[in-house]
Every structure is written in C-alpha cells, then in structure tokens.
Design a protein around this motif. Sequence first.
Motif, mmCIF file in Angstrom:
data_model
loop_
_atom_site.group_PDB
_atom_site.id
_atom_site.type_symbol
_atom_site.label_atom_id
_atom_site.label_comp_id
_atom_site.label_asym_id
_atom_site.label_seq_id
_atom_site.Cartn_x
_atom_site.Cartn_y
_atom_site.Cartn_z
ATOM 1 N N LEU A 177 -8.399 -6.000 4.887
ATOM 2 C CA LEU A 177 -7.486 -5.251 4.012
ATOM 3 C C LEU A 177 -6.056 -5.784 4.073
ATOM 4 O O LEU A 177 -5.129 -5.159 3.569
ATOM 5 C CB LEU A 177 -7.521 -3.757 4.379
ATOM 6 C CG LEU A 177 -8.888 -3.081 4.171
ATOM 7 C CD1 LEU A 177 -8.971 -1.781 4.950
ATOM 8 C CD2 LEU A 177 -9.152 -2.830 2.694
ATOM 9 N N ASP B 7 -11.196 3.584 -3.713
ATOM 10 C CA ASP B 7 -9.883 3.673 -4.374
ATOM 11 C C ASP B 7 -8.982 2.492 -4.028
ATOM 12 O O ASP B 7 -8.294 1.943 -4.882
ATOM 13 C CB ASP B 7 -9.178 4.986 -3.979
ATOM 14 C CG ASP B 7 -9.886 6.195 -4.583
ATOM 15 O OD1 ASP B 7 -10.714 5.997 -5.499
ATOM 16 O OD2 ASP B 7 -9.620 7.322 -4.126
ATOM 17 N N ILE B 8 -9.005 2.094 -2.776
ATOM 18 C CA ILE B 8 -8.118 1.001 -2.352
ATOM 19 C C ILE B 8 -8.566 -0.316 -3.007
ATOM 20 O O ILE B 8 -7.739 -1.164 -3.360
ATOM 21 C CB ILE B 8 -8.046 0.903 -0.802
ATOM 22 C CG1 ILE B 8 -6.684 0.347 -0.372
ATOM 23 C CG2 ILE B 8 -9.151 0.079 -0.206
ATOM 24 C CD1 ILE B 8 -6.405 0.497 1.118
ATOM 25 N N LYS B 9 -9.865 -0.453 -3.244
ATOM 26 C CA LYS B 9 -10.350 -1.654 -3.929
ATOM 27 C C LYS B 9 -9.826 -1.711 -5.364
ATOM 28 O O LYS B 9 -9.469 -2.777 -5.856
ATOM 29 C CB LYS B 9 -11.888 -1.698 -3.919
ATOM 30 C CG LYS B 9 -12.439 -2.145 -2.576
ATOM 31 C CD LYS B 9 -13.900 -2.565 -2.666
ATOM 32 C CE LYS B 9 -14.829 -1.407 -2.591
ATOM 33 N NZ LYS B 9 -16.212 -1.765 -2.266
ATOM 34 N N VAL C 110 -5.850 1.802 6.137
ATOM 35 C CA VAL C 110 -5.872 0.422 6.634
ATOM 36 C C VAL C 110 -5.678 0.396 8.145
ATOM 37 O O VAL C 110 -6.448 -0.248 8.870
ATOM 38 C CB VAL C 110 -4.774 -0.430 5.931
ATOM 39 C CG1 VAL C 110 -4.663 -1.814 6.571
ATOM 40 C CG2 VAL C 110 -5.061 -0.555 4.433
ATOM 41 N N TYR D 97 0.832 -1.200 0.000
ATOM 42 C CA TYR D 97 0.000 0.000 0.000
ATOM 43 C C TYR D 97 0.870 1.255 0.000
ATOM 44 O O TYR D 97 1.983 1.260 0.549
ATOM 45 C CB TYR D 97 -0.890 0.020 1.251
ATOM 46 C CG TYR D 97 -2.004 -1.013 1.247
ATOM 47 C CD1 TYR D 97 -2.901 -1.077 0.178
ATOM 48 C CD2 TYR D 97 -2.166 -1.898 2.307
ATOM 49 C CE1 TYR D 97 -3.925 -2.015 0.177
ATOM 50 C CE2 TYR D 97 -3.196 -2.836 2.308
ATOM 51 C CZ TYR D 97 -4.069 -2.884 1.244
ATOM 52 O OH TYR D 97 -5.084 -3.802 1.252
ATOM 53 N N PHE E 277 -13.434 3.119 0.772
ATOM 54 C CA PHE E 277 -12.576 2.046 0.263
ATOM 55 C C PHE E 277 -12.604 1.893 -1.264
ATOM 56 O O PHE E 277 -12.009 0.964 -1.806
ATOM 57 C CB PHE E 277 -12.949 0.709 0.923
ATOM 58 C CG PHE E 277 -12.745 0.706 2.414
ATOM 59 C CD1 PHE E 277 -11.491 0.997 2.957
ATOM 60 C CD2 PHE E 277 -13.794 0.426 3.274
ATOM 61 C CE1 PHE E 277 -11.295 1.010 4.332
ATOM 62 C CE2 PHE E 277 -13.606 0.437 4.651
ATOM 63 C CZ PHE E 277 -12.360 0.732 5.178
ATOM 64 N N GLU F 45 -2.763 4.916 1.656
ATOM 65 C CA GLU F 45 -3.597 3.711 1.786
ATOM 66 C C GLU F 45 -3.329 3.022 3.122
ATOM 67 O O GLU F 45 -4.249 2.540 3.784
ATOM 68 C CB GLU F 45 -3.305 2.752 0.620
ATOM 69 C CG GLU F 45 -3.847 3.252 -0.712
ATOM 70 C CD GLU F 45 -3.245 2.541 -1.921
ATOM 71 O OE1 GLU F 45 -3.835 2.632 -3.004
ATOM 72 O OE2 GLU F 45 -2.168 1.912 -1.798
ATOM 73 N N GLN F 46 -2.056 2.983 3.507
ATOM 74 C CA GLN F 46 -1.692 2.323 4.763
ATOM 75 C C GLN F 46 -2.338 3.024 5.963
ATOM 76 O O GLN F 46 -2.763 2.361 6.910
ATOM 77 C CB GLN F 46 -0.169 2.286 4.915
ATOM 78 C CG GLN F 46 0.316 1.398 6.055
ATOM 79 C CD GLN F 46 -0.214 -0.045 5.965
ATOM 80 O OE1 GLN F 46 -0.032 -0.727 4.968
ATOM 81 N NE2 GLN F 46 -0.922 -0.488 7.008
ATOM 82 N N THR G 230 -7.026 -0.387 -6.357
ATOM 83 C CA THR G 230 -5.598 -0.738 -6.223
ATOM 84 C C THR G 230 -5.435 -2.251 -6.067
ATOM 85 O O THR G 230 -4.599 -2.872 -6.720
ATOM 86 C CB THR G 230 -4.994 -0.040 -4.967
ATOM 87 O OG1 THR G 230 -5.149 1.366 -5.099
ATOM 88 C CG2 THR G 230 -3.529 -0.378 -4.799
ATOM 89 N N ILE G 231 -6.240 -2.835 -5.192
ATOM 90 C CA ILE G 231 -6.142 -4.276 -4.912
ATOM 91 C C ILE G 231 -6.437 -5.079 -6.177
ATOM 92 O O ILE G 231 -5.680 -5.972 -6.572
ATOM 93 C CB ILE G 231 -7.138 -4.671 -3.780
ATOM 94 C CG1 ILE G 231 -6.731 -4.025 -2.451
ATOM 95 C CG2 ILE G 231 -7.224 -6.182 -3.641
ATOM 96 C CD1 ILE G 231 -7.834 -4.026 -1.385
#
Length: 209
Positions: A85, A37-39, A16, A8, A35, A12-13, A41-42
């Motif tokens: 996460l 944007d982080i989704k 989390v 991350y 979440f 993002e970290q 990324t994942i």
Amino acid sequence: MINDLLEYSNEEQRLVSDFIQREEKNGNDWSNDEFTDIKATIKNHYKVVQNYTCPYCKVVNPNTHGMVWDIEHIIAKDTKPIFMLEPRNLCVACKDCNGAKSNKDVLVNPRRVTFPTNESDYKIVHPHFDRYELHIKAITPGDFYRPLTSKGEYTIVTCRLLRFYGVVQQTQPDIEIDELAKAMISSQGAARRVLEDELVRRISEKRIA
Ligand SMILES: [Zn+2]
C-alpha cells in the motif's frame, strides 16, 4: 515520471498502518474486502495523474471505466507485502504490461527491508523515480521500443514491450515482424542496429498501409 503522489485520507492511513503492523501478511490480502475502497482511491488517482498512460509501454487509453487499467505494484505484492500500500510503489499499468511483468524481480537487492527510494535501487524504469525518455525511446508506442540503457533493456524484456499488436490490429503478433524482432533481440552491435532499422521500416509501412 509521476509527479503527483497519492496522499491517503486519515482513515485510509489508519488502514495502511494497521496492515503494515500485522505480523502475518501476504500479497493475497490485497483481495480482502477491507481494501475495496482504498483500491478505488489508488486507481482513480493514478489513472488521472498519469494521463491515462501506461508507465511502461506509454500507450494511452483514455477509457473512463476502470477495466482497462490494473493497479500496478512496482515491487510485486507477493514478494514484498509490506510495500503493498506504499504510494510510491503504486501506479496503474495496462493489462499487457502488468501481466507480463507479473512477479518478476525489479530490485537490485531483493533482500531490501526498507522501501527503496533511489532510481539506482531498481532494475526497471521506475514510474515514480526514473525519467523514461533517458532509458527507452518509444518509437511506436505499443509496438516498438529502443533501449537507451541497460535499465531500458531490462524493462523492455520484463514487460515484454515488443508485442507488435498495434501495427497489425489483431490479437496475435504479426509473424514476420515477430520473427524479425526475435532475431533482433538475440543479436548485438551493428547487426542489431541493422535489424532494428529494418523492423522500424516494416512497422512504419504497416502503419501507413
Ligand atoms: Zn503498458
């Protein structure tokens, strides 16, 4: 086995860490706007490092749009939101496997509170920790799999891998093959090997036809 773990960004970290420290958290939080944007990324990370391959059925689906892939929580987010996460608890899976696996239990010890990092902690073939080929022989990916270990067997059942959609190229399984598969699953030992071989023979015939 996925070798390239998601890292991350600092931002993002922070998100989390903030989530992990919340007293109230549950799997539904996954749908929160925070979440989105982080989704992305994942999904983008694992889609590429997994070579557009489902870690359970090994079907390859190199579509560039995201709709064919689900973000997969190896330990279900509804049962253990604290790992929702965690990069080692995430990957992408095809919709069939993800749907079949759902919230089924994958941990040898379901009461674990720290993240389990050993392959022996899991009842299924773990996309990050296990070597798939030691547990399952994907004879015809999408249709037929032979378990090599009890973990392989558990994965085949949990993700309902014996779907037989590919061979018949339709949305419902082939009845005859499906019946044979059911007979095989409920048999053991020599009888099972005979039924397996028959199943492989029928599937191969269908592939050629
Ligand atoms: Zn799959």
